[in-house]
Design a protein around this motif. Structure first.
Motif, PDB file in Angstrom:
ATOM      1  N   THR A   1       0.832  -1.206   0.000  1.00 19.27           N
ATOM      2  CA  THR A   1       0.000   0.000   0.000  1.00 19.27           C
ATOM      3  C   THR A   1       0.864   1.253   0.000  1.00 19.27           C
ATOM      4  O   THR A   1       2.046   1.224   0.357  1.00 19.27           O
ATOM      5  N   ALA A   2       0.231   2.364  -0.394  1.00 20.00           N
ATOM      6  CA  ALA A   2       0.885   3.677  -0.364  1.00 20.00           C
ATOM      7  C   ALA A   2       2.234   3.636  -1.066  1.00 20.00           C
ATOM      8  O   ALA A   2       3.229   4.150  -0.558  1.00 20.00           O
ATOM      9  N   ARG A   3       2.264   3.074  -2.247  1.00 16.58           N
ATOM     10  CA  ARG A   3       3.505   2.920  -3.010  1.00 16.58           C
ATOM     11  C   ARG A   3       3.602   3.986  -4.104  1.00 16.58           C
ATOM     12  O   ARG A   3       2.638   4.657  -4.447  1.00 16.58           O
ATOM     13  N   GLY A   4       4.798   4.108  -4.663  1.00 19.88           N
ATOM     14  CA  GLY A   4       5.025   4.993  -5.806  1.00 19.88           C
ATOM     15  C   GLY A   4       5.211   6.452  -5.444  1.00 19.88           C
ATOM     16  O   GLY A   4       5.132   7.315  -6.314  1.00 19.88           O
ATOM     17  N   VAL A   5       5.496   6.744  -4.176  1.00 19.69           N
ATOM     18  CA  VAL A   5       5.605   8.148  -3.750  1.00 19.69           C
ATOM     19  C   VAL A   5       6.889   8.782  -4.272  1.00 19.69           C
ATOM     20  O   VAL A   5       6.881   9.900  -4.784  1.00 19.69           O
ATOM     21  N   ARG A   6       8.006   8.078  -4.145  1.00 21.79           N
ATOM     22  CA  ARG A   6       9.313   8.621  -4.548  1.00 21.79           C
ATOM     23  C   ARG A   6       9.864   7.751  -5.686  1.00 21.79           C
ATOM     24  O   ARG A   6      10.069   6.555  -5.516  1.00 21.79           O
TER      25      ARG A   6
ATOM     26  N   TRP B   1      11.258   5.270  -1.452  1.00 21.01           N
ATOM     27  CA  TRP B   1      11.834   5.182  -2.798  1.00 21.01           C
ATOM     28  C   TRP B   1      11.420   3.878  -3.467  1.00 21.01           C
ATOM     29  O   TRP B   1      11.529   2.798  -2.875  1.00 21.01           O
ATOM     30  N   GLU B   2      10.987   3.973  -4.707  1.00 21.93           N
ATOM     31  CA  GLU B   2      10.792   2.797  -5.541  1.00 21.93           C
ATOM     32  C   GLU B   2      12.148   2.414  -6.132  1.00 21.93           C
ATOM     33  O   GLU B   2      12.751   3.195  -6.861  1.00 21.93           O
ATOM     34  N   ARG B   3      12.619   1.223  -5.805  1.00 19.89           N
ATOM     35  CA  ARG B   3      13.950   0.799  -6.239  1.00 19.89           C
ATOM     36  C   ARG B   3      13.838  -0.527  -6.980  1.00 19.89           C
ATOM     37  O   ARG B   3      13.150  -1.455  -6.521  1.00 19.89           O
ATOM     38  N   ALA B   4      14.508  -0.627  -8.110  1.00 18.05           N
ATOM     39  CA  ALA B   4      14.507  -1.876  -8.872  1.00 18.05           C
ATOM     40  C   ALA B   4      15.289  -2.918  -8.089  1.00 18.05           C
ATOM     41  O   ALA B   4      16.496  -2.802  -7.922  1.00 18.05           O
TER      42      ALA B   4
END
Length: 816
Positions: free
Chosen positions: A421-426, A447-450
């Motif tokens: 939940t609450a993803r994709g902010v940074r 942070w969204e990190r690969a």
């Protein structure tokens, strides 16, 4: 009403069990002028309706230490204060309904042994022997913790409050804090008003402690600090009296989201359902006191149906009480403790995620000692409030994330499990480029990190397990690319802090252990130390000019590391600025990394011009970048810093040019497996504020021949006396088992510690772990002369031990 003072050393806001514990422990340290203010009555928020479970095993050694302290404290409170806490050491049984859950429980049992907590693994028949009333259908096994217990939550708080009063604290009920006065980075006092509105006033204070529970976020805003938490509805039922029901252990069935507690011949059933119900998005009602929320039987019914099957006695017993009350939850299910990063005299102890009773004693002790000494008594990184990012105070974010975090308490705690939940902010400037090419993202500090890259046609999602997960071979291929050819990965999330001014060099030489009197372009790997020689930060520092440096930190600790520097500025003429979002970073690593860079840039990347540990400004494609020759994977390579506006161009140039070299996009899982093969430390796991820099094997990075710096005395003393522990690298001889962290380290047949981190070494052909081995009075040779095993889920596996990196011990590959 007794007069409130006009001045206090500390004002504590909130009279739940945590606020009472902080007051108790401060007065136990001899503090005077301690004032605790409670808006209504003590315990009237969450404490009064807590289940009162006292579990002792937590996810880390220090959190377990705090939970154990709580139990020991509560045992003696009645004798000290005359208030009965109702503490009963009834033990607890946790049962598994799947093979995966059983592995989790058995791994936890191994961890308990490393932490010194009594534990016993149970077969299904042994579960029945310990808990006769349970239906064994589907049960695969369990664990028994004999020292767990249960207690009366409200009376614990009242006993702590009485103990604080006995030593001079002023505990005042029905006093609401209406405002908080500030001057720069300090709170100067609080404005208060009585519950009936008939009296008001101001208390000047040297320190403020926010123990306001589910009001903690609101109180934090008043004080200028970020305390991310949100209240959720928490449900339980209490049966009618059940004939013949006597004292029983606490029973947890996490696969059915349930816990059971016998209390006075009745059975309580509590739930941590997967999809929680956040409460009070518009704010908590002003008159809230000992209140409960409306029943929602439809929401609770699925868990009750499972419970009637699991505990047949509930099928015939009537329901005496259906209770729904609010409790606060944080974005990561860890509570908030410590000195708030935004202010220099505001402390936080809030957001206890339904474990407030078992945590309060230890949390109050640790915070009080921190306030007394001005430094943490031991590593509290799991719960340090400075781990929270500013955006995480966003109300909508908290509302969405709290739907998930309550249920995660009883969800499978798989390794690498990601919040949903609450993803994709940074997002970094490369996010869409990576997503288009198969990236599967994880989240850290927003942070969204690969983390890994899916193959063509492969499901771009985690399939969690305690065994090899679905991305294991993907990460292995990325690992091989970096070791054998060339890989590229996104490091933009790492913190970047610019330190500049006429005293920048002198300031860094004081705050850090390295020598920063270096030429422009030199990169210094270094630690910031506390007075005990413990590691507060693990960073690289690059000299950009005569008056400017760039400090690069882990993503999760950027705020904490920047705050550490700011609190030590003193009279130094420097400006400290977070510039993380200003530059994107691509790491290009592997034996062919130089060849790739030479194709996209006319600059010279030879050892003569750009040796290891130096940075240079370069042309990259049609733009510019700054190339830092460093590595966290143990190979030849560069970190390329590109202004965010040119990031897309830089990525496309490198990716397209690298195709005929076999360039492979890589993720964070690859980086971690490569770094652990090389023995590189991971801050927060292998090195913390309580790990001495010499014991950690990082004494080489501390330059004691320079002027005074924080921790110098402690470093000199330890270097002279020798390490008290050594951080050892282990490789399992059996290539099959996996290591994560906290597995017990067995030396010559005896448990001596536990792994601080673990991952799989694809090049070394087995799981790799790092862990401290006590060695007072022993030489390195004596430490290595022993036989070592690692306890993996109760099975001891032989391991090779080394104090030098098993992979490339002379670091020849990074300097070619």
């Amino acid at each position: 009403m007794a007069e409130l003072p006009s001045k206090a050393r500390v004002v504590i806001i909130g009279g739940g069990v945590v606020g009472c514990s902080v007051a108790y422990h401060l007065t136990k340290l001899g503090w005077k002028d301690v004032v605790l203010l409670e808006r209504k009555q003590l315990t009237s928020g969450t404490t009064w309706h807590a289940a009162g479970l006292i579990g002792q095993l937590r996810a880390s050694s220090n959190m377990t230490k705090l939970a154990r302290y709580s139990a020991e404290l509560y045992q003696g409170l009645e004798a000290e204060t005359g208030v009965a806490t109702g503490l009963r050491q009834v033990g607890s049984v946790s049962v598994a309904l799947t093979a995966e859950r059983l592995e989790e429980l058995y791994r936890n049992a191994a961890m308990a042994r490393a932490f010194g907590v009594p534990v016993e693994e149970l077969s299904p028949a042994e579960v029945k022997a310990r808990y006769e009333h349970v239906n064994l259908d589907g049960v695969t096994g369990g664990v028994w913790l004999p020292t767990d217990g249960q207690a009366d939550p409200a009376n614990i708080a009242l006993a702590l409050a009485k103990g604080a009063r006995q030593r001079g604290a002023l505990v005042k009920e029905r006093i609401r804090v209406a405002g908080i006065a500030r001057d720069g980075r300090k709170v100067t006092g609080v404005d208060w008003i009585s519950d009936d509105g008939q009296a008001q006033g101001h208390i000047a204070c040297d320190m403020l402690v926010n123990c306001a529970g589910m009001w903690g976020h609101e109180v934090g805003k008043m004080a200028g600090v970020n305390v991310p938490l949100h209240a959720c509805e928490h449900f339980y039922i209490v049966s009618e009296p059940i004939e013949g029901l006597s004292q029983m252990p606490v029973l947890r069935v996490p696969d059915e989201c349930a816990y059971y507690k016998e209390d006075a011949g009745k059975m309580m059933l509590g739930a941590f359902e997967p999809n929680a119900k956040p409460w009070a998005m518009e704010g908590i009602p002003k008159d809230f006191e000992f209140d409960q929320l409306p029943e929602d039987f439809d929401h609770f019914e699925p868990i009750l149906e499972w419970a009637v099957e699991r505990m047949p006695m509930l099928g015939t017993a009537g329901i005496h009480t259906f209770f729904n009350g609010p409790e606060s939850f944080t974005p990561d299910d860890a509570y908030h403790l410590g000195l708030a990063p935004e202010m220099d005299n505001v402390w936080v102890a809030a957001g206890f995620n339904s474990i407030g009773i078992q945590s309060a004693g230890g949390a109050g002790m640790a915070l009080a000692q921190w306030m007394e000494d001005g430094q943490k008594p031991f590593d509290l990184g799991d719960v340090d409030v400075s781990r929270m990012q500013p955006f995480q105070g966003n109300k909508t974010y908290l509302y969405e994330r709290s739907k998930e975090t309550l249920g995660l308490l009883y969800a499978d705690h798989f390794p690498y499990r990601q919040k949903e939940t609450a993803r994709g902010v940074r997002r970094t400037p490369f996010h869409h480029h990576l997503k288009e090419r198969g990236a599967v993202f994880g989240e850290l500090a927003g942070w969204e990190r690969a983390n890994w890259f899916a193959n063509e046609g492969q499901d771009r999602a985690y399939q969690y397990s305690w065994k090899r997960q679905n991305w294991f071979e993907n990460s292995a291929a990325e690992h091989r690319a970096v070791r054998e050819n060339v890989g590229m990965y996104d490091m933009s999330s790492f913190g970047k802090i610019r330190v500049e001014g006429p005293d920048a060099e002198a300031f860094l030489n004081y705050v850090g252990g390295g020598d920063y009197s270096v030429p422009v372009g030199k990169i210094v790997y270094t630690q910031f130390l506390n007075p005990r020689g413990g590691i507060e930060a693990d960073v690289t520092v690059t000299r950009l000019s005569e008056t400017a440096y760039l400090v690069v930190t882990p993503a999760a600790t950027r705020l904490a590391d920047q705050t550490w520097m700011m609190r030590h500025v003193g009279d130094f003429r420097v400006v400290i600025t977070d510039v993380t979002a200003g530059e994107a970073v691509l790491a290009v690593m592997g034996p062919q990394s130089r060849a790739l860079l030479e194709r996209v840039s006319p600059n010279d990347f030879s050892n003569a011009v750009n040796p290891f540990g130096t940075a240079q400004d370069i042309e990259l494609g049609l733009g510019h970048a700054r190339a830092h020759r460093v590595t966290y994977v143990g190979e030849l390579g560069w970190e390329l810093y590109v202004s965010s506006d040119m990031a897309g161009h830089a990525f496309e140039t490198l990716f397209e040019t690298g195709q005929d070299l076999g360039l492979k996009l890589c993720g964070m899982h690859m980086m971690d497996s490569c770094r652990i093969e090389k023995g590189f430390r991971h801050f927060g796991h292998d090195i913390t504020c309580e790990d001495h820099v010499v014991d950690a094997g990082l004494g080489f990075a501390v330059k004691t021949d320079k002027a005074d710096f924080i921790g110098k005395g402690a470093v000199l003393e330890r270097k002279e006396g020798g390490p008290q522990a050594r951080l050892v690298q282990f490789r399992l001889n059996d290539p099959e088992p996996l290591l994560f962290h906290n597995e017990p380290v067995v030396r010559d047949g005896e448990i001596v510690g536990y792994l601080s981190s673990g991952n799989y070494g694809h090049t070394l052909g087995g799981a790799i772990g790092l862990g401290y081995v006590p060695c007072v009075g022993e030489s390195a040779a004596e430490v290595l002369a022993s036989s070592y095993e690692i306890d993996v889920m109760g099975t001891r596996v032989r391991a090779e031990a080394s104090l030098r990196p098993i992979y490339d011990p002379k670091s020849e590959r990074v300097k070619v």
